[in-house]
Structures are given as C-alpha cells and as structure tokens.
Motif scaffolding. Structure first.
Motif, PDB file in Angstrom:
ATOM      1  N   ASP A 184       0.838  -1.192   0.000  1.00  0.00           N
ATOM      2  CA  ASP A 184       0.000   0.000   0.000  1.00  0.00           C
ATOM      3  C   ASP A 184       0.881   1.253   0.000  1.00  0.00           C
ATOM      4  OD1 ASP A 184      -2.172  -1.677   0.225  1.00  0.00           O
ATOM      5  OD2 ASP A 184      -2.403  -1.381   2.380  1.00  0.00           O
ATOM      6  N   LEU A 185       0.411   2.288  -0.673  1.00  0.00           N
ATOM      7  CA  LEU A 185       1.056   3.601  -0.650  1.00  0.00           C
ATOM      8  C   LEU A 185       0.048   4.601  -0.102  1.00  0.00           C
ATOM      9  CD1 LEU A 185       3.448   5.484  -1.490  1.00  0.00           C
ATOM     10  CD2 LEU A 185       2.263   5.763  -3.687  1.00  0.00           C
ATOM     11  N   ASP A 186       0.414   5.272   0.982  1.00  0.00           N
ATOM     12  CA  ASP A 186      -0.496   6.208   1.638  1.00  0.00           C
ATOM     13  C   ASP A 186       0.166   7.582   1.698  1.00  0.00           C
ATOM     14  OD1 ASP A 186      -2.842   6.971   3.042  1.00  0.00           O
ATOM     15  OD2 ASP A 186      -1.736   6.848   4.925  1.00  0.00           O
ATOM     16  N   VAL A 187      -0.451   8.565   1.079  1.00  0.00           N
ATOM     17  CA  VAL A 187       0.094   9.917   0.994  1.00  0.00           C
ATOM     18  C   VAL A 187      -0.875  10.860   1.699  1.00  0.00           C
ATOM     19  CG1 VAL A 187       0.825  11.763  -0.574  1.00  0.00           C
ATOM     20  CG2 VAL A 187       1.235   9.364  -1.187  1.00  0.00           C
ATOM     21  N   GLN A 188      -0.401  11.524   2.740  1.00  0.00           N
ATOM     22  CA  GLN A 188      -1.260  12.357   3.566  1.00  0.00           C
ATOM     23  C   GLN A 188      -0.749  13.803   3.615  1.00  0.00           C
ATOM     24  OE1 GLN A 188      -4.178  11.504   5.079  1.00  0.00           O
ATOM     25  NE2 GLN A 188      -4.001   9.482   4.099  1.00  0.00           N
ATOM     26  N   GLY A 189      -1.473  14.708   2.967  1.00  0.00           N
ATOM     27  CA  GLY A 189      -1.235  16.143   3.081  1.00  0.00           C
ATOM     28  C   GLY A 189       0.142  16.616   2.642  1.00  0.00           C
ATOM     29  N   VAL A 190       0.730  15.969   1.622  1.00  0.00           N
ATOM     30  CA  VAL A 190       2.070  16.392   1.202  1.00  0.00           C
ATOM     31  C   VAL A 190       2.002  17.685   0.391  1.00  0.00           C
ATOM     32  CG1 VAL A 190       3.041  14.069   1.237  1.00  0.00           C
ATOM     33  CG2 VAL A 190       2.057  14.964  -0.891  1.00  0.00           C
ATOM     34  N   SER A 191       3.000  18.536   0.578  1.00  0.00           N
ATOM     35  CA  SER A 191       3.144  19.764  -0.204  1.00  0.00           C
ATOM     36  C   SER A 191       4.619  20.034  -0.372  1.00  0.00           C
ATOM     37  CB  SER A 191       2.457  20.948   0.493  1.00  0.00           C
ATOM     38  OG  SER A 191       3.122  21.252   1.712  1.00  0.00           O
ATOM     39  N   TRP A 192       4.941  20.904  -1.349  1.00  0.00           N
ATOM     40  CA  TRP A 192       6.342  21.238  -1.582  1.00  0.00           C
ATOM     41  C   TRP A 192       6.446  22.606  -2.253  1.00  0.00           C
ATOM     42  CZ3 TRP A 192       9.782  22.422  -5.512  1.00  0.00           C
ATOM     43  CH2 TRP A 192      11.142  22.351  -5.174  1.00  0.00           C
ATOM     44  N   ALA A 193       7.466  23.378  -1.836  1.00  0.00           N
ATOM     45  CA  ALA A 193       7.794  24.668  -2.445  1.00  0.00           C
ATOM     46  C   ALA A 193       9.311  24.752  -2.556  1.00  0.00           C
ATOM     47  CB  ALA A 193       7.253  25.821  -1.610  1.00  0.00           C
ATOM     48  N   PRO A 194       9.837  25.513  -3.524  1.00  0.00           N
ATOM     49  CA  PRO A 194      11.290  25.600  -3.687  1.00  0.00           C
ATOM     50  C   PRO A 194      12.004  26.272  -2.522  1.00  0.00           C
ATOM     51  CG  PRO A 194      10.158  27.106  -5.172  1.00  0.00           C
ATOM     52  CD  PRO A 194       9.117  26.235  -4.577  1.00  0.00           C
ATOM     53  N   ALA A 195      11.279  27.042  -1.714  1.00  0.00           N
ATOM     54  CA  ALA A 195      11.836  27.679  -0.513  1.00  0.00           C
ATOM     55  C   ALA A 195      10.688  27.933   0.446  1.00  0.00           C
ATOM     56  CB  ALA A 195      12.546  28.989  -0.857  1.00  0.00           C
ATOM     57  N   LYS A 196      11.010  28.116   1.735  1.00  0.00           N
ATOM     58  CA  LYS A 196       9.964  28.296   2.727  1.00  0.00           C
ATOM     59  C   LYS A 196       9.090  29.514   2.456  1.00  0.00           C
ATOM     60  CE  LYS A 196      12.084  25.879   6.622  1.00  0.00           C
ATOM     61  NZ  LYS A 196      12.548  25.987   8.030  1.00  0.00           N
ATOM     62  N   SER A 197       9.698  30.543   1.866  1.00  0.00           N
ATOM     63  CA  SER A 197       8.942  31.770   1.612  1.00  0.00           C
ATOM     64  C   SER A 197       8.271  31.779   0.244  1.00  0.00           C
ATOM     65  CB  SER A 197       9.877  32.980   1.719  1.00  0.00           C
ATOM     66  OG  SER A 197      10.935  32.877   0.766  1.00  0.00           O
ATOM     67  N   ALA A 198       8.532  30.756  -0.571  1.00  0.00           N
ATOM     68  CA  ALA A 198       7.989  30.716  -1.930  1.00  0.00           C
ATOM     69  C   ALA A 198       6.596  30.105  -1.947  1.00  0.00           C
ATOM     70  CB  ALA A 198       8.923  29.916  -2.828  1.00  0.00           C
ATOM     71  N   LEU A 199       5.858  30.408  -2.992  1.00  0.00           N
ATOM     72  CA  LEU A 199       4.549  29.803  -3.175  1.00  0.00           C
ATOM     73  C   LEU A 199       4.715  28.313  -3.454  1.00  0.00           C
ATOM     74  CD1 LEU A 199       2.783  32.469  -5.433  1.00  0.00           C
ATOM     75  CD2 LEU A 199       2.366  32.023  -2.995  1.00  0.00           C
ATOM     76  N   PRO A 200       3.835  27.476  -2.919  1.00  0.00           N
ATOM     77  CA  PRO A 200       3.956  26.032  -3.160  1.00  0.00           C
ATOM     78  C   PRO A 200       3.809  25.687  -4.641  1.00  0.00           C
ATOM     79  CG  PRO A 200       2.470  26.489  -1.329  1.00  0.00           C
ATOM     80  CD  PRO A 200       2.746  27.800  -2.002  1.00  0.00           C
ATOM     81  N   VAL A 201       4.643  24.759  -5.089  1.00  0.00           N
ATOM     82  CA  VAL A 201       4.484  24.170  -6.418  1.00  0.00           C
ATOM     83  C   VAL A 201       3.432  23.072  -6.347  1.00  0.00           C
ATOM     84  CG1 VAL A 201       5.655  22.865  -8.245  1.00  0.00           C
ATOM     85  CG2 VAL A 201       6.858  24.721  -7.067  1.00  0.00           C
ATOM     86  N   LEU A 202       3.377  22.420  -5.181  1.00  0.00           N
ATOM     87  CA  LEU A 202       2.358  21.412  -4.926  1.00  0.00           C
ATOM     88  C   LEU A 202       1.699  21.730  -3.594  1.00  0.00           C
ATOM     89  CD1 LEU A 202       1.110  18.631  -5.845  1.00  0.00           C
ATOM     90  CD2 LEU A 202       2.725  17.582  -4.246  1.00  0.00           C
TER      91      LEU A 202
END
Length: 260
Positions: A5-23
């Motif tokens: 099983d693969l379980d993905v919960q609330g993942v997000s990512w941005a190139p820097a902490k102050s940048a807008l999220p890419v995901l």
C-alpha cells in the motif's frame, strides 16, 4: 516482488519556505497492486509529486508511507528496496550492455565493494525474461530503439525488487506501437504503480484510479470512469472535452476542441 500500500497524507512542496507552493496539500491512497494515474496540464505539479514519492525531495508538509512505514524514517538504501522510479531522462549508456544497465538496479542490495552474487544474477535473468529482453542482454544500450530502451529502464527498476514503482511519463516521445507496448507492460507488472500521464485516454484505459492536478492543486481523485467528467476535464485542461462511448466494446474515449 510483492506490492505494498502507498499512503500519501497532506504532502506539499515549495522551492523555498517563503515561496509559493508548487504542490499544495495532496492526499490519496493506492492499495497494493493498483495503478494510479496522475494527470494534469504542464506545470500542474505531477513531476513534483512523483519526486516526493521516490524520495528525491522531502515534503514540506505531510507524510508518505509505504506498507505502513514512513518513507523518511528509512535509510536511503532501504527506501530504494521499497520504491523504484523510471524517469523521463534516460541514463547515458557509456558503452554498457542491457544486462549491465539492469544490474545497476541491484545496487541497494549490495554492500560495500561486493559484486552481485548468484541470487542477484537470478533476479536479473528473471527480469530480462519477464520484459522480453533476454535476446538483447548483450547489446549496447545505445543501439536500442526508444521502446526497447524504455523496457530496459523498467527492467532496471524491477531489479531493485520494489514494492512500489513510479513512472514519469513513460510513453513520452514514443511512437504509437511502443506506447501500446509500455501500456501493456504497466498492466502486467502486478506492482503498486503511480504513473504520470499526459494522455487522458491512456489514463482512462490503463489506470485503476486517477489523481487530477492543476496549478499544484488536487482537482479530484477516484476511478477514471466516474471522476473524469466532461466538466472536470474541460476545466482542468482549458478545453472543451467530451467523453464518447465506443460501440460495441463500450469503451470510452475523450475528444477535445478549443473553446470559442
């Protein structure tokens, strides 16, 4: 190889902490042995999501669990035994044969300066046979066709004996015949698979479930026959989409036109 099983919960990512999220925050689960298609226009965040799944980038929030275990609680070697990836960018051949390329997949199972043993060579032979590559085993990788190279890269990933396989646009740049070969291969592997695709009709035909992304935001998750409505597809891809049912098979196919 056994699926997990693969379980993905609330993942997000941005190139820097102050940048807008890419995901932005994304949640979904893939049961063992099922195929999830990740679809969306260019810039939707598909490749970013996949990088989080094969541990190339760490999520800024959320968690990825494989077989109930947090991916980032494992060592890199252990995670490579759980998850393998086939990317759009293929390796440089450097004069290596098909067998030598596939043997690279055994790296997570080899300690120190040890070479692959009899067990690993048996795994390699099994993978070559499964992907109909045995006759090409001694060929220089650089001499192969696009479809053959893609099969070799899948074979290298399978040699890792993963539980989850990540495929990033596996049919990209392939002609129709080789696209069909790859699609057929995906269905035959029996692993938990997450595959990013541009072609909605391929996703509709090969995937058990679909995750739709747009501008880094999830637009929906579910079975393709119910999730991929004309309205959702039209709004996501900024086109006029229409699902047509083909007789006598009953299979469906999307057609697209530009908005007025």
């Amino acid at each position: 190889m056994r699926a997990a099983d693969l379980d993905v919960q609330g993942v997000s990512w941005a190139p820097a902490k102050s940048a807008l999220p890419v995901l932005h925050s994304t949640t979904f689960s893939v049961a063992a042995g099922r195929v999830l298609g990740v679809v969306g226009p260019n810039g939707a965040g598909k490749s970013t999501l996949l990088r989080l799944l094969y541990r190339f980038q760490k999520p800024h929030s959320g968690q990825v669990r494989v077989g109930g275990q947090d991916l980032w609680s494992m060592t890199a070697r252990d995670s490579a035994k759980r998850i393998a990836a086939v990317l759009q960018e293929q390796v440089s051949a450097f004069g290596l044969t098909v067998r030598e390329i596939v043997r690279l997949g055994r790296t997570p199972h080899v300690s120190g300066f040890a070479t692959t043993g009899i067990g690993s060579e048996q795994v390699i032979d099994t993978v070559l046979e499964k992907l109909s590559l045995r006759s090409l085993a001694d060929r220089d990788f650089g001499t192969l066709s696009g479809g053959e190279r893609q099969r070799v890269m899948v074979a290298r990933a399978l040699a890792q004996e993963p539980q989850v396989l990540i495929l990033d646009e596996p049919t990209n740049h392939l002609d129709v015949r080789h696209q069909l070969e790859v699609v057929s291969l995906i269905r035959s592997l029996g692993l938990t698979i997450v595959v990013s695709l541009h072609d909605l009709n391929t996703a509709n035909g090969v995937c058990d479930d679909v995750l739709v992304l747009k501008d880094g935001h999830p637009q929906g998750y579910g079975r393709p026959e119910t999730l991929l409505t004309d309205t959702l597809v039209s709004n996501t891809f900024c086109v006029n989409a229409r699902r047509e049912h083909l007789a006598p098979s009953g299979a469906s196919h999307f057609s697209f036109t530009l908005p007025n």
